[in-house]
Design an enzyme around this catalytic site. Structure first.
Site, mmCIF file in Angstrom:
data_model
loop_
_atom_site.group_PDB
_atom_site.id
_atom_site.type_symbol
_atom_site.label_atom_id
_atom_site.label_comp_id
_atom_site.label_asym_id
_atom_site.label_seq_id
_atom_site.Cartn_x
_atom_site.Cartn_y
_atom_site.Cartn_z
ATOM 1 N N THR A 140 0.864 -1.190 0.000
ATOM 2 C CA THR A 140 0.000 0.000 0.000
ATOM 3 C C THR A 140 0.896 1.234 0.000
ATOM 4 O O THR A 140 1.364 1.666 -1.043
ATOM 5 C CB THR A 140 -0.979 -0.009 1.196
ATOM 6 O OG1 THR A 140 -0.261 -0.235 2.412
ATOM 7 C CG2 THR A 140 -2.033 -1.090 1.020
ATOM 8 N N THR A 177 2.518 -7.326 11.709
ATOM 9 C CA THR A 177 2.438 -6.223 10.783
ATOM 10 C C THR A 177 1.122 -6.323 10.036
ATOM 11 O O THR A 177 0.233 -7.063 10.437
ATOM 12 C CB THR A 177 3.636 -6.262 9.832
ATOM 13 O OG1 THR A 177 3.536 -5.192 8.907
ATOM 14 C CG2 THR A 177 3.689 -7.559 9.068
ATOM 15 N N ASN A 384 -0.554 10.336 5.294
ATOM 16 C CA ASN A 384 -1.828 9.923 5.871
ATOM 17 C C ASN A 384 -2.925 10.965 5.712
ATOM 18 O O ASN A 384 -4.111 10.643 5.815
ATOM 19 C CB ASN A 384 -1.638 9.545 7.339
ATOM 20 C CG ASN A 384 -0.959 8.192 7.467
ATOM 21 O OD1 ASN A 384 -1.588 7.162 7.287
ATOM 22 N ND2 ASN A 384 0.335 8.216 7.743
#
Length: 389
Positions: A140, A177, A384
């Site tokens: 990602t 993770t 983000n």
């Protein structure tokens, strides 16, 4: 790796042209074990995975990026099951032997039309040589693929372990993770594999943090094909396997932290001299999670007060007058006393390195623990802030 095939394609799940659908296929039913997120908001593939892994057998794992299939209700569960059935039908295997994983944006339904065309395509691409393509398909915000290969022998018989992971953000020690897959050709029981995987996870993925957030989709899975002649048959052979699995998981975990969103430095905090194991963990975790410590590392500022403040609020038993603090081999605090301007100048130079080890000795006992973490930069916020854009 012998016994396993891999594939990764662009199916159109992501907005760009990057690969977003990957498949691991074992040519015969493999022994399997898995660990999942401890987040109470759980993605549909995790709900399904927890159910399916109970039989301890897996033939295939379908993983997509770009969509987490989380907070999607009953429709998400139905979609996850439909994806596993597509794979089973294409490979002519039992649906119970297919697990699915997803990573990406939370709250959006899977674009099932993309899976209906993508699954047959990804099956057609399966090859022992397509590990890189699978590794790319699960990324990602990662900037690089994460693959580790190791080999060893048991009774002069060779076996191998390969680990593939993705992870860059939403990383903290509440399981693992985001996604990680371990493939090995050793003969091992499901019970032993589960125990070994849990032990390796505790030393690696449960000792890392990037941003203190826990994903809804965390999955750590191991598949053992049994295609090599090596097998786990006693304590000695189990230790050989455990040591190598520990190494693979630790290296993958290190790659995740090093590739943390916006990260420029990899840091390790080592706690020594704690009274209890719990104290050692609490102290290491508090320092690794501290945004003030992380920003100081980014700014190459030897602000030791931030470290001692973090350990002081950790809940661990601490006597300030007994604390020793080192950056690599440079002492900055000894028995609670700052070592002066010259020591701080030398520490500043150490902090310019891309990898830093911080050691804090509580001098209260014999217990120790450690965490891997990264610095905190402006780029983390930028990444983000527009993640869904």
């Amino acid at each position: 790796m012998k016994g396993f095939k891999f594939a990764g394609i662009h199916a159109g799940i992501k907005k760009n042209d990057q690969k977003d659908l990957g498949l691991i296929y074992c040519e015969k039913p493999s022994v399997a074990a898995a660990l999942f997120t401890r987040n109470k908001v759980i993605a549909a593939p995790v709900i399904l995975g927890k159910e399916k892994i109970k039989i301890g057998v897996c033939r295939a794992v379908l993983a997509n990026s770009g969509n987490a299939n989380c907070f999607t209700g009953n429709q998400g569960i139905e979609d996850a099951r439909a994806c596993s059935k597509m794979v089973a039908d294409c490979l002519d295997i039992e649906e119970d032997h297919v697990l699915v994983s997803s990573t990406g944006v939370i709250g959006a339904n899977l674009p099932m039309d993309k899976f209906k065309t993508g699954v047959p395509d990804v099956v057609q691409q399966l090859s022992e040589d397509n590990v890189d393509q699978f590794a790319d398909a699960i990324l990602t915000t990662d900037t690089c693929r994460k693959i580790v290969n190791r080999s060893a022998t048991i009774d002069n018989k060779k076996f191998s372990i390969m680990g593939i992971a993705k992870g860059s953000g939403m990383i903290r020690p509440d399981m693992a993770t985001m996604l990680a897959y371990i493939c090995t050709d050793i003969h091992i029981s499901a019970d032993d594999l589960n125990k070994c995987l849990s032990a390796a996870n505790e030393k690696s993925f449960n000792r890392i943090t990037v941003d203190g957030d826990t994903s809804t989709n965390d999955t750590l899975m191991a598949m053992a094909s049994g295609t090599s002649e090596a097998q786990i048959n006693d304590a000695g052979s189990k230790k050989i396997f455990q040591d190598m699995l520990d190494d693979v998981c630790f290296e993958l975990a290190k790659m995740v932290v090093k590739d943390g969103e916006g990260a420029t430095k990899l840091a390790q905090i080592i706690i020594k001299g704690a009274q209890t194991k719990k104290d050692a963990f609490k102290a290491a975790e508090a320092i690794a999670h501290s945004n003030l410590v992380k920003t100081a590392i980014y700014g190459e500022d030897p602000n030791w007060g931030r470290i001692t403040a973090a350990v002081g609020r950790s809940g661990a038993h601490v006597v300030p007058e007994k604390i020793d603090l080192y950056f690599d081999d440079q002492a900055l605090v000894l028995k609670g006393d700052w070592q002066g301007t010259e020591a701080e100048k030398k520490t500043s130079q150490i902090m310019k390195n891309s990898e830093i080890t911080i050691t804090l000795d509580l001098n209260l006992g014999q217990e120790t623990d450690s965490f891997l973490f990264c610095d905190f930069s402006e780029n983390y916020v930028k990444i983000n802030a527009d993640y869904r854009s």
